[in-house]
Write a protein that holds these residues in place. Structure first.
Motif, PDB file in Angstrom:
ATOM      1  N   ILE A   1       0.902  -1.191  -0.315  1.00  0.00           N
ATOM      2  CA  ILE A   1       0.019   0.403  -0.215  1.00  0.00           C
ATOM      3  C   ILE A   1       1.003   1.500  -0.387  1.00  0.00           C
ATOM      4  O   ILE A   1       0.676   2.657  -0.788  1.00  0.00           O
ATOM      5  CB  ILE A   1      -0.510   0.022   1.241  1.00  0.00           C
ATOM      6  N   ASP A   2       2.222   1.511   0.775  1.00  0.00           N
ATOM      7  CA  ASP A   2       2.689   2.461   1.014  1.00  0.00           C
ATOM      8  C   ASP A   2       3.415   3.214  -0.668  1.00  0.00           C
ATOM      9  O   ASP A   2       3.972   3.390  -0.660  1.00  0.00           O
ATOM     10  CB  ASP A   2       4.470   1.848   1.778  1.00  0.00           C
ATOM     11  N   ARG A   3       3.744   1.659  -1.375  1.00  0.00           N
ATOM     12  CA  ARG A   3       4.162   2.078  -3.019  1.00  0.00           C
ATOM     13  C   ARG A   3       2.801   2.775  -3.770  1.00  0.00           C
ATOM     14  O   ARG A   3       3.453   3.424  -5.199  1.00  0.00           O
ATOM     15  CB  ARG A   3       4.878   0.934  -3.455  1.00  0.00           C
ATOM     16  N   LEU A   4       1.818   2.086  -3.540  1.00  0.00           N
ATOM     17  CA  LEU A   4       1.228   3.398  -4.333  1.00  0.00           C
ATOM     18  C   LEU A   4       0.329   4.485  -4.455  1.00  0.00           C
ATOM     19  O   LEU A   4       0.310   5.533  -3.357  1.00  0.00           O
ATOM     20  CB  LEU A   4      -0.485   2.485  -4.180  1.00  0.00           C
ATOM     21  N   LYS A   5       0.617   5.328  -5.589  1.00  0.00           N
ATOM     22  CA  LYS A   5       0.919   6.798  -5.866  1.00  0.00           C
ATOM     23  C   LYS A   5      -0.267   7.030  -6.750  1.00  0.00           C
ATOM     24  O   LYS A   5      -0.963   8.103  -6.116  1.00  0.00           O
ATOM     25  CB  LYS A   5       1.615   7.020  -6.361  1.00  0.00           C
ATOM     26  N   SER A   6      -0.807   6.405  -7.880  1.00  0.00           N
ATOM     27  CA  SER A   6      -1.354   6.910  -8.668  1.00  0.00           C
ATOM     28  C   SER A   6      -3.601   6.309  -8.783  1.00  0.00           C
ATOM     29  O   SER A   6      -3.099   5.199  -7.951  1.00  0.00           O
ATOM     30  CB  SER A   6      -1.610   6.789 -10.037  1.00  0.00           C
TER      31      SER A   6
ATOM     32  N   PHE B   1      -9.164   8.283  -1.501  1.00  0.00           N
ATOM     33  CA  PHE B   1      -8.887   7.404  -0.702  1.00  0.00           C
ATOM     34  C   PHE B   1      -7.496   8.590  -0.042  1.00  0.00           C
ATOM     35  O   PHE B   1      -7.369   9.820  -0.284  1.00  0.00           O
ATOM     36  CB  PHE B   1      -7.328   6.958  -1.952  1.00  0.00           C
ATOM     37  N   ALA B   2      -7.481   7.301   0.843  1.00  0.00           N
ATOM     38  CA  ALA B   2      -6.701   7.872   2.173  1.00  0.00           C
ATOM     39  C   ALA B   2      -5.656   6.822   2.280  1.00  0.00           C
ATOM     40  O   ALA B   2      -6.329   5.652   2.597  1.00  0.00           O
ATOM     41  CB  ALA B   2      -7.064   8.777   3.255  1.00  0.00           C
ATOM     42  N   LYS B   3      -4.240   7.083   3.181  1.00  0.00           N
ATOM     43  CA  LYS B   3      -3.194   5.869   3.789  1.00  0.00           C
ATOM     44  C   LYS B   3      -3.295   6.439   4.721  1.00  0.00           C
ATOM     45  O   LYS B   3      -2.568   8.076   4.331  1.00  0.00           O
ATOM     46  CB  LYS B   3      -2.547   5.624   2.290  1.00  0.00           C
TER      47      LYS B   3
ATOM     48  N   TYR C   1       1.058  -1.179  10.035  1.00  0.00           N
ATOM     49  CA  TYR C   1       0.835  -1.134   8.602  1.00  0.00           C
ATOM     50  C   TYR C   1       0.270   0.167   8.443  1.00  0.00           C
ATOM     51  O   TYR C   1      -0.913   0.449   9.166  1.00  0.00           O
ATOM     52  CB  TYR C   1       0.545  -2.704   7.998  1.00  0.00           C
ATOM     53  N   THR C   2       0.203   0.797   7.369  1.00  0.00           N
ATOM     54  CA  THR C   2       0.437   1.238   6.404  1.00  0.00           C
ATOM     55  C   THR C   2      -1.758   0.898   5.945  1.00  0.00           C
ATOM     56  O   THR C   2      -1.563  -0.269   4.801  1.00  0.00           O
ATOM     57  CB  THR C   2       0.779   2.161   5.430  1.00  0.00           C
ATOM     58  N   ASP C   3      -3.209   1.425   6.669  1.00  0.00           N
ATOM     59  CA  ASP C   3      -3.973   1.312   5.294  1.00  0.00           C
ATOM     60  C   ASP C   3      -4.241   1.946   4.884  1.00  0.00           C
ATOM     61  O   ASP C   3      -3.957   2.904   4.652  1.00  0.00           O
ATOM     62  CB  ASP C   3      -4.906   0.838   6.914  1.00  0.00           C
TER      63      ASP C   3
END
Length: 108
Positions: free
Chosen positions: A32-37, A86-88, A96-98
């Motif tokens: 999830i941390d690597r998701l940008k777009s 969306f929000a991380k 962990y990042t949700d």
């Protein structure tokens, strides 16, 4: 005698050190941390479960349900000018990042 009492009181206050420390658990790197777009997030959700093959991120203002009136969420989102879908963050505080995503699967 007053000097001794004053000295003892000062000694007590001097020994009372503020040792309050906030221990922050290190966030563990996840996919999830690597998701940008937007497209990366949609693909991640689509592959997570076969029920979400058509999943699409949407803004609350984009939801139309043909009921003749807008939902309270849609009205508030428009009034507050919400521009995110969306929000991380670490919502459950487990390290962990949700991912919190607003979208539609086109199944209802």
């Amino acid at each position: 005698m007053k000097i001794i009492k004053l000295f003892l009181i000062l000694l007590v206050f001097a020994s009372c050190e503020n040792k309050t420390e906030f221990i922050k658990t290190p966030t563990i790197q996840s996919e999830i941390d690597r998701l940008k777009s937007k497209s990366e997030i949609e693909k991640f959700i689509q592959k997570s479960d076969t029920n979400y093959k058509k999943y699409q991120l949407k803004y609350l203002q984009d939801f139309d349900r043909n009921f003749g009136y807008d939902s309270v969420n849609k009205i508030l989102a428009a009034k507050l000018n919400i521009k995110t879908n969306f929000a991380k963050a670490d919502f459950d505080n487990n390290g962990y990042t949700d991912l919190f995503a607003i979208g539609d699967n086109h199944t209802c």
